[in-house]
Write a protein that holds these residues in place. Sequence first.
Motif, short mmCIF file in Angstrom:
data_model
loop_
_atom_site.label_atom_id
_atom_site.label_comp_id
_atom_site.label_asym_id
_atom_site.label_seq_id
_atom_site.Cartn_x
_atom_site.Cartn_y
_atom_site.Cartn_z
N GLU A 153 62.84 40.96 -35.00
CA GLU A 153 62.03 40.03 -35.52
C GLU A 153 61.74 38.63 -35.08
O GLU A 153 60.98 38.28 -35.15
N GLU A 154 62.82 38.27 -34.66
CA GLU A 154 62.87 36.83 -33.98
C GLU A 154 62.22 36.86 -32.84
O GLU A 154 61.27 36.00 -32.48
N ALA A 155 62.22 38.13 -31.96
CA ALA A 155 61.53 38.33 -30.63
C ALA A 155 60.04 38.33 -30.88
O ALA A 155 59.23 37.74 -30.35
N ALA A 156 59.77 39.20 -32.00
CA ALA A 156 58.15 39.31 -32.43
C ALA A 156 57.77 37.97 -32.74
O ALA A 156 56.60 37.55 -32.19
N VAL A 157 58.32 37.03 -33.38
CA VAL A 157 57.76 35.88 -33.76
C VAL A 157 57.55 34.76 -32.52
O VAL A 157 56.67 34.32 -32.22
N GLU A 158 58.70 34.99 -31.65
CA GLU A 158 58.92 34.04 -30.41
C GLU A 158 57.60 34.50 -29.45
O GLU A 158 57.01 33.67 -29.09
N ILE A 159 57.61 35.91 -29.42
CA ILE A 159 56.56 36.23 -28.22
C ILE A 159 55.20 36.07 -28.83
O ILE A 159 54.25 35.70 -28.00
N SER A 160 54.99 36.43 -30.18
CA SER A 160 53.77 36.03 -30.66
C SER A 160 53.22 34.58 -30.22
O SER A 160 52.29 34.57 -30.01
N VAL A 175 58.18 45.53 -30.84
CA VAL A 175 59.12 45.14 -30.14
C VAL A 175 60.16 46.17 -29.74
O VAL A 175 60.55 46.66 -28.52
N TYR A 176 60.47 46.90 -31.10
CA TYR A 176 61.88 47.64 -31.12
C TYR A 176 61.25 49.12 -30.27
O TYR A 176 62.05 49.79 -29.86
N GLY A 177 59.87 49.34 -30.34
CA GLY A 177 59.39 50.64 -29.70
C GLY A 177 59.08 50.55 -28.08
O GLY A 177 58.78 51.32 -27.44
N TRP A 178 59.15 49.16 -27.69
CA TRP A 178 58.60 48.76 -26.05
C TRP A 178 59.55 49.54 -25.24
O TRP A 178 60.84 49.86 -25.46
N THR A 179 59.00 49.82 -24.17
CA THR A 179 59.57 50.23 -22.79
C THR A 179 59.23 48.92 -22.04
O THR A 179 58.75 47.97 -22.41
N SER A 180 60.06 48.88 -20.65
CA SER A 180 59.65 47.86 -19.89
C SER A 180 58.38 47.68 -19.36
O SER A 180 57.74 46.52 -19.43
N ASN A 230 53.29 44.88 -19.65
CA ASN A 230 51.51 44.94 -19.97
C ASN A 230 51.40 43.91 -21.17
O ASN A 230 50.25 43.32 -21.10
N THR A 231 52.37 43.57 -21.81
CA THR A 231 51.93 42.66 -23.09
C THR A 231 52.07 41.18 -22.48
O THR A 231 50.86 40.66 -22.83
N VAL A 232 52.70 40.82 -21.49
CA VAL A 232 52.74 39.42 -20.93
C VAL A 232 51.49 39.47 -19.91
O VAL A 232 50.48 38.54 -20.16
N LEU A 233 51.20 40.47 -19.21
CA LEU A 233 50.05 40.30 -18.42
C LEU A 233 48.66 40.69 -18.97
O LEU A 233 47.86 39.97 -18.54
N SER A 234 48.66 40.81 -20.11
CA SER A 234 47.41 40.91 -20.77
C SER A 234 47.27 39.74 -22.08
O SER A 234 46.06 39.71 -22.65
N SER A 235 48.25 39.05 -22.25
CA SER A 235 48.06 38.07 -23.29
C SER A 235 47.31 36.79 -22.70
O SER A 235 47.25 36.64 -21.65
N PRO A 236 46.51 36.45 -23.82
CA PRO A 236 45.76 35.18 -23.65
C PRO A 236 46.29 33.98 -22.86
O PRO A 236 45.76 33.48 -22.11
N ARG A 237 47.49 33.62 -23.29
CA ARG A 237 48.29 32.56 -22.80
C ARG A 237 48.59 32.76 -21.33
O ARG A 237 48.14 31.75 -20.45
#
Length: 158
Positions: free
Chosen positions: A64-71, A83-88, A93-100
Amino acid sequence: MKKFIFLILVVLTGSMYANNPEQAFDNLVDAMYAGDGPGFRDCLSSESVALVDMMLMMVKFKPEEAAVEISSELGVNISAEDVYGWTSIDLINTVLSSPRFLAELPPREDIVVSGFEINGDSSVVSFNLVDLPQPFEILMVKSGADWKLDQSVIQAEM
């Protein structure tokens, strides 16, 4: 038959070319710009992959905390279930495709390798960013016949 032999030579030459630190760095950067999580992960040393896996375990410890922070950090909408279902690969992929993350990247053609120096199983790759006078350096390590991103780069981001 001559075309076949020529094709084999081209493939082998390309394979040998990919086994130097400069090409390994370019492959890493290309995967990053393509948003290719599996390709990016393949460019990481086994120690770097272990660090990414460790980060993922830490993130899953408090999803929960990670989802808020990563978002917030990446400018994406991520749930604790995501987050709980993620693989490495999902994390990468989430980082590489993120707008920021994408907003911080210079144009790909602005990253130019200026050289590399090999010392045993490690290499320092020097590169420049257009409009910045000082070169940057990144450590690559030999893994079998391939060069991979050293764990120190991942640790610096933790």
